[in-house]
Motif scaffolding. Structure first.
Motif, PDB file in Angstrom:
ATOM      1  N   ALA A  28      17.904-105.967  37.396  1.00 49.24           N
ATOM      2  CA  ALA A  28      16.513-106.181  36.988  1.00 49.24           C
ATOM      3  C   ALA A  28      15.865-107.035  38.076  1.00 49.24           C
ATOM      4  N   TRP A  33       9.798-107.069  38.227  1.00 50.42           N
ATOM      5  CA  TRP A  33       9.154-107.895  37.196  1.00 50.42           C
ATOM      6  C   TRP A  33       7.795-108.393  37.664  1.00 50.42           C
ATOM      7  N   TRP A 220      11.760-108.044  29.029  1.00 47.46           N
ATOM      8  CA  TRP A 220      12.170-107.125  30.097  1.00 47.46           C
ATOM      9  C   TRP A 220      13.474-107.584  30.714  1.00 47.46           C
ATOM     10  N   PRO A 221      14.415-106.694  31.049  1.00 45.65           N
ATOM     11  CA  PRO A 221      14.375-105.232  31.034  1.00 45.65           C
ATOM     12  C   PRO A 221      14.862-104.598  29.725  1.00 45.65           C
ATOM     13  N   THR A 223      17.321-105.230  27.462  1.00 47.08           N
ATOM     14  CA  THR A 223      18.741-104.900  27.425  1.00 47.08           C
ATOM     15  C   THR A 223      19.147-104.341  26.063  1.00 47.08           C
ATOM     16  N   GLU A 226      16.947-100.170  26.778  1.00 46.26           N
ATOM     17  CA  GLU A 226      16.298 -99.696  27.998  1.00 46.26           C
ATOM     18  C   GLU A 226      15.751 -98.277  27.868  1.00 46.26           C
TER      19      GLU A 226
END
Length: 259
Positions: A28, A33, A220-221, A223, A226
């Protein structure tokens, strides 16, 4: 208006600790981001230590070293017996809080025992807050003691409600029962980690607290989720967050302010 993403995970590589409950397939990256923040007109945010890295905060600290600390901060994970030098190193890197990730049956530390009191004292000395990730039904019996430690307490993911009705939800009932709520904060984040709509719970929490006690996070991301959600979807599903102003809470918790 929400100015910050106060709950995201950033890691350039995946080196999981033994026994990690979940290991993602892909990194990530910080660049991705930051692009998400820009696309959604957010000024900055908070990187939270991801569970599969355990207490190795090096990825987090590396990301923070590349960011403007007036707009970005971090929340780390440490052992209860963390020494002063390590905590001071994390604070210098931009860490503003310590997270307890206690979901899926992990024991809740007893706030009355000397080792935990010593841990709280270290947080108090450095102005660090405690962030708790725990199912609301398990958190409820501990909420009063955790809000009585002279530190700010941040609850992840709407308090992970367990009942579709806010009036019957143990966590919200526990929040209502608190004699004082001046150091309690809630993250409106990861609605998809609860199996029913948390919009009523968001409304109920704003009726008990005010928006100066709420921040929004994308998680985010995402987990473990996804394949079922994305940044834009989580931003659109930020229940009632469009009516929030997170400036006061973000400044109090993370020392950050919008540009």
């Amino acid at each position: 208006m929400v100015h910050f993403d106060c709950h995201a995970h950033v890691y350039e590589k995946i080196t999981a600790i033994p026994g990690a409950r979940y290991v993602p397939k892909s990194p990530a990256p910080l660049k991705v981001w930051k692009n998400n923040l820009s696309e959604h007109e957010l000024s900055g945010g908070v990187i939270v230590q991801v569970s599969f890295l355990g207490t190795d905060n090096s990825e987090l600290c590396s990301a923070l070293s590349k960011l403007d600390k007036t707009r970005f901060a971090g929340v780390g994970v440490v052992d209860l017996d963390v020494d002063d030098a390590e905590l001071d190193r994390l604070v210098a890197a931009g860490i503003k809080g310590i997270r307890w990730n206690l979901v899926r049956g992990k024991a809740v530390p007893d706030a009355t025992v000397p080792a935990v009191q010593s841990f709280f004292q270290k947080l108090r000395q450095r102005g660090l807050h405690l962030e708790v990730h725990l199912e609301g039904s398990r958190l409820a019996p501990h909420l009063a003691s955790l809000t009585d430690q002279g530190i700010n307490l941040v609850i992840d993911h709407y308090g992970l409600p367990s009942d579709p009705s806010p009036e019957a939800d143990p966590f919200i009932k526990a929040v209502k029962a608190l004699p004082a709520r001046n150091n309690l904060y809630i993250k409106f984040s990861a609605h998809y980690r609860t199996g029913f709509s948390v919009a009523p719970h968001a409304s109920a929490l704003l009726g008990i607290l005010d928006d100066n006690r709420v921040v929004w996070g994308s998680d985010w991301p995402h987990t473990q989720h996804e394949e079922t959600t994305c940044y834009a979807e989580t931003r659109d599903a930020a229940f009632l967050a469009s009516a929030l102003s997170d400036i006061t809470a973000a400044k109090a918790l993370y020392g950050i302010a919008p540009v």
